[in-house]
Design an enzyme around this catalytic site. Structure first.
Site, PDB file in Angstrom:
ATOM      1  N   LYS A 115       5.084 -41.644 -26.050  1.00 16.77           N
ATOM      2  CA  LYS A 115       5.826 -40.327 -25.689  1.00 16.77           C
ATOM      3  C   LYS A 115       5.721 -40.098 -23.972  1.00 16.77           C
ATOM      4  O   LYS A 115       4.925 -39.503 -23.537  1.00 16.77           O
ATOM      5  CB  LYS A 115       5.602 -39.215 -26.342  1.00 16.77           C
TER       6      LYS A 115
ATOM      7  N   GLU B 156      -7.222 -37.681 -19.666  1.00 15.93           N
ATOM      8  CA  GLU B 156      -7.379 -37.504 -18.344  1.00 15.93           C
ATOM      9  C   GLU B 156      -6.363 -36.558 -17.601  1.00 15.93           C
ATOM     10  O   GLU B 156      -5.319 -36.231 -17.981  1.00 15.93           O
ATOM     11  CB  GLU B 156      -6.634 -38.673 -17.643  1.00 15.93           C
TER      12      GLU B 156
ATOM     13  N   CYS C 203      -2.935 -35.591  -9.980  1.00 18.55           N
ATOM     14  CA  CYS C 203      -4.104 -35.175 -10.361  1.00 18.55           C
ATOM     15  C   CYS C 203      -5.152 -35.330  -9.504  1.00 18.55           C
ATOM     16  O   CYS C 203      -6.148 -34.638  -9.266  1.00 18.55           O
ATOM     17  CB  CYS C 203      -4.370 -35.694 -11.796  1.00 18.55           C
TER      18      CYS C 203
ATOM     19  N   GLU D 182      -5.256 -25.417  -9.986  1.00 17.99           N
ATOM     20  CA  GLU D 182      -4.557 -26.716  -9.714  1.00 17.99           C
ATOM     21  C   GLU D 182      -3.161 -26.334  -9.700  1.00 17.99           C
ATOM     22  O   GLU D 182      -2.326 -26.036 -10.399  1.00 17.99           O
ATOM     23  CB  GLU D 182      -4.828 -27.704 -10.802  1.00 17.99           C
TER      24      GLU D 182
END
Length: 502
Positions: A197, A273, A308, A406
């Site tokens: 997905k 992750e 990331c 973040e």
């Protein structure tokens, strides 16, 4: 087939001409053919370059996912892939890589269209990684050995690696193909069936890639790509009892939710992750200060900061702070911001209007603190699409939101340190532990820092470097487990011990 390819188109007109003839997928790749959602529901996909809708994709619900997973399970039990000789599986992946190379222009264009990455980066960086990694795993397929411990006089022990069954992979929008191929080829060469997905913002390139995988010889049902939202489609995968393992790259909040779904269902392993707030540490003895400065600017601007591993915390020794900041600002000011289909563009739009607004809101919050905005604005650029300027904050404190949260965009926070111990303290003052970088000419310091930094990746005198043979993964809220390398196979196989009395 050769791994070489004719050069990429070099002008915007050439890319626009290719766009005019581009076939855009508008279905899911299910059981070897295109399919819609059973309900007929679709969701629009908007191009970040100009805000226009370019496709309507199926919105898969729980019933769709149940059917797809059952198809994948049937394909696994059928055995025409799971029991195929490893060398033969590898040969199929190598053919797949060749087909991706053949269709490289088309796939790069789909990436640029769906998430706004400059098409030159999609072609030269993302597609190079995708093709190379699939080929690497194809070549690895028959080179992973089982074990037979020695020294047993009256018995024989065998330790074998077996495929798990159906693997669910959920991947993000920022590297639509790269982060999918961090997972899919490893799962495939192990003999599993895979249900992928992609993010709802950027499934086009992997839909086309799955069709090419089928053409290369991956049997129907072995690699399927579904589309839909995280709360519906992703949750259905997370809760499905026939999913043996789920692997996810994306936000920390969603990763936590997937762990809950697994606990509510069959307690499947969930490999994560997640996010990052990577420290990029520059000492005065960096062997090439100009390169360190150029790379610090690149580390926050590449992919419009949507990584990331982005070097979003620039931690600089106080003696070189002014020089580094001035150089980084100069590099960022010189970036060509523009249409991702223009080969001259170095910095494209953010991936969605919502994400652009979230990034601008973070800049507004940062400007309300004691930190100073040295570059950038909390206003969007006045043009169609989701464009912003890179932003640089100085005088950021280690506990400020700018240094902890973040943002996942082109927003750089500059912090200073006076000695090595303080640099380590600032670097580790984070809930994340994915990427990090140290610039120093002192070999002993480089080793001390790399051991002391709490991260899965440490680059010394470089940033974002590596190849297919080394693992990629993090610690703390950045997740666990590894993608890439031989270690990338570990989460897609189960160890079986067979003890034979002689």
């Amino acid at each position: 087939m050769s791994s070489t390819h004719k050069p990429a188109p070099t002008t915007k007109d050439e890319w626009l001409a290719l766009l005019g003839s581009l076939r855009i997928p508008e279905g899911m790749w299910v059981d070897g053919e295109w399919a819609g959602a059973r309900s007929g529901a679709t969701t629009p996909l908007t191009a970040p370059r100009d805000g226009r809708v370019v496709a309507h994709l199926p919105a898969a619900d729980e019933a769709d996912i149940d059917a797809v997973v059952k198809s994948a399970r049937k394909a696994f039990l059928r055995g025409d892939w799971s029991r195929l000789q490893p060398r033969e599986r590898g040969e199929v992946l190598i053919r797949w890589a060749d087909l991706l190379e053949e269709h490289r222009d088309e796939l790069a264009l789909l990436i640029a269209l769906e998430m706004g990455k400059p098409v030159t980066d999609a072609w030269a960086v993302e597609m190079r990684t995708v093709i190379g990694l699939i080929r690497w795993y194809g070549e690895l397929a028959d080179k992973v050995m089982d074990e037979s411990p020695r020294g047993r006089e009256n018995s024989l022990a065998l330790v074998t690696r077996e495929p798990l069954g159906v693997i669910a992979a959920i991947t993000p929008w920022n590297f639509p193909m790269t982060l999918s191929t961090f997972k899919v080829p490893a799962a495939l060469i192990a003999g599993n069936s895979v249900v992928l997905k992609p993010a709802s913002q950027s499934p086009l390139s992997m839909l086309r890639a799955a069709e090419l995988a089928h053409q290369a010889g991956v049997p129907a049902g072995v690699l399927q790509v579904v589309t839909g939202s995280g709360p519906v489609t992703g949750a259905a995968l997370g809760r499905h009892p026939d999913i043996a393992t789920l692997t996810f790259t994306g936000s920390t909040d969603v990763g936590k939710q997937l762990l809950t779904y697994a606990g509510e269902s069959n307690a499947k392993p969930v490999w994560l992750e997640l996010g990052g707030k990577s420290p990029n540490i520059i000492f005065p003895d960096a062997p090439d200060m100009a390169e360190a400065i150029r790379t610090a600017a690149w580390a926050i601007a590449f992919n419009s900061g949507q990584m990331c591993t982005a070097g979003s915390r620039l931690i600089v020794h106080e003696s070189v702070r002014d020089e580094v900041v001035a150089g980084v600002v100069e590099h960022l000011k010189a970036l060509r911001i523009g249409d991702p289909l223009d080969p001259a563009t170095q910095f494209g739009p953010l991936a969605s209007r919502r994400h652009r607004d979230d990034v601008l809101a973070e800049i507004t919050k940062g400007a309300e603190t004691s930190a100073k905005l040295a570059l950038g604005s909390d206003q969007p650029l006045d043009r169609p699409g989701w464009y912003v300027e890179p932003a640089v904050f100085v005088d950021v404190r280690p506990d400020d939101r700018l240094a902890q949260h973040e943002i996942f965009g082109p927003v750089l926070s500059v912090l200073t340190f006076s000695d090595e111990a303080e640099a380590v303290s600032i670097a580790n003052n984070s809930d994340y532990g994915l990427g990090s970088s140290v610039w120093t000419g002192d070999l002993s310091r480089a080793h001390r820092m790399s051991r002391a930094i709490e991260a899965g990746l440490v680059w010394v005198n470089c940033f974002e470097e590596g190849d297919y043979s080394v693992p990629f993964g993090g610690r703390k809220l950045s997740g666990h487990g590894a993608d890439k390398s031989v270690h990338g196979l570990e989460k897609f196989t189960a160890l079986k011990t067979t003890w034979i009395a002689l």
